[in-house]
Design a protein around this motif. Structure first.
Motif, PDB file in Angstrom:
ATOM      1  N   ARG A   1      -2.916   1.147   1.548  1.00 26.11           N
ATOM      2  CA  ARG A   1      -1.538   0.825   1.403  1.00 26.11           C
ATOM      3  C   ARG A   1      -0.939   1.965   2.329  1.00 26.11           C
ATOM      4  NH1 ARG A   1      -3.620  -2.158  -1.932  1.00 26.11           N
ATOM      5  NH2 ARG A   1      -3.349  -2.658  -3.302  1.00 26.11           N
TER       6      ARG A   1
ATOM      7  N   ARG B   1      -2.822  -9.708 -12.886  1.00 25.45           N
ATOM      8  CA  ARG B   1      -2.211  -7.497 -12.434  1.00 25.45           C
ATOM      9  C   ARG B   1      -3.420  -6.669 -12.625  1.00 25.45           C
ATOM     10  NH1 ARG B   1       1.848  -9.406 -15.402  1.00 25.45           N
ATOM     11  NH2 ARG B   1       3.616  -9.893 -14.722  1.00 25.45           N
TER      12      ARG B   1
ATOM     13  N   PHE C   1      -1.839   3.015 -11.009  1.00 23.72           N
ATOM     14  CA  PHE C   1      -1.437   1.738  -9.719  1.00 23.72           C
ATOM     15  C   PHE C   1      -1.702   2.114  -8.399  1.00 23.72           C
ATOM     16  CE2 PHE C   1       0.149   2.466 -13.961  1.00 23.72           C
ATOM     17  CZ  PHE C   1      -0.101   1.231 -14.381  1.00 23.72           C
TER      18      PHE C   1
ATOM     19  N   SER D   1      -0.737   0.066  -6.434  1.00 28.55           N
ATOM     20  CA  SER D   1       0.399  -0.503  -6.185  1.00 28.55           C
ATOM     21  C   SER D   1       1.123   0.018  -5.434  1.00 28.55           C
ATOM     22  CB  SER D   1       0.199  -1.662  -6.576  1.00 28.55           C
ATOM     23  OG  SER D   1       0.737  -1.713  -8.329  1.00 28.55           O
ATOM     24  N   CYS D   2       1.513   1.165  -6.345  1.00 26.49           N
ATOM     25  CA  CYS D   2       2.367   1.728  -6.491  1.00 26.49           C
ATOM     26  C   CYS D   2       2.218   3.522  -6.064  1.00 26.49           C
ATOM     27  CB  CYS D   2       3.602   1.971  -7.608  1.00 26.49           C
ATOM     28  SG  CYS D   2       2.809   2.041  -9.196  1.00 26.49           S
ATOM     29  N   HIS D   3       1.293   3.705  -5.924  1.00 28.66           N
ATOM     30  CA  HIS D   3       0.563   5.261  -5.732  1.00 28.66           C
ATOM     31  C   HIS D   3       0.890   5.552  -6.795  1.00 28.66           C
ATOM     32  CE1 HIS D   3      -1.298   8.182  -3.600  1.00 28.66           C
ATOM     33  NE2 HIS D   3      -0.323   8.861  -3.625  1.00 28.66           N
ATOM     34  N   TYR D   4       0.627   5.376  -7.859  1.00 27.50           N
ATOM     35  CA  TYR D   4       1.269   6.570  -9.357  1.00 27.50           C
ATOM     36  C   TYR D   4       0.072   6.262 -10.002  1.00 27.50           C
ATOM     37  CZ  TYR D   4       3.500   7.737 -13.690  1.00 27.50           C
ATOM     38  OH  TYR D   4       3.483   8.691 -14.420  1.00 27.50           O
TER      39      TYR D   4
END
Length: 157
Positions: free
Chosen positions: A21, A82, A98, A100-103
């Motif tokens: 990412r 997903r 996650f 995909s959102c770096h969380y």
């Protein structure tokens, strides 16, 4: 090769690894590529890459490696495509991360990464990246309904 060599290598290397990412610095992306390549060839991470890991990610690197050794990372995937990663922390608590959102919902991520901006990520997310690079992530299929429940934050699977 020392950690500073990765700075130069990350600027000049090609893209033969699935691109991480964009929120990760190029040096971190290069480090994961090097770990992936070396681990595929030898099933080990050499000392120079471990030192670089500590240099780039600080104190959470050793904790993340411990999570990897304990096989604490599971990739949950649903029929709709997903994906989420479930990481069992050192205390036994489950964290849903996650990429995909770096969380990550852990307190260390909220405090160190978001509030103080002192780190790139927490040990849970780093463990996910390492497991991906080493191809040791456990895989589990879940239904779309289970994934929706997971994404809503009401429970871990």
């Amino acid at each position: 090769m020392v950690a500073s060599d990765w700075l130069e290598k990350s600027r000049t290397s090609g893209n033969n690894y699935v691109k991480m990412r964009s929120f990760l610095p190029a040096v971190a992306e290069q480090l994961f590529r090097d770990i992936q390549k070396t681990y595929q060839e030898t099933s080990k991470i050499p000392d120079d890459l471990l030192i670089a890991l500590k240099f780039v990610f600080g104190s959470c690197a050793l904790q993340a490696l411990d999570l990897v050794d304990q096989r604490s990372v599971t990739c949950l995937s649903s029929p709709s495509g997903r994906k989420a990663f479930q990481v069992t922390g050192g205390s036994g608590r489950l964290y849903v991360c996650f990429l995909s959102c770096h969380y990550c919902p852990c307190p260390a991520f909220a405090y160190t990464v978001l509030r103080r901006n002192e780190g790139l990520l927490c040990k849970h997310i780093l463990a996910v990246y390492l497991c991906q690079a080493m191809a040791v992530t456990q895989q589990e299929s879940v239904s779309d309904q289970q994934m929706s429940t997971l994404l809503s934050g009401t429970t871990a699977l």
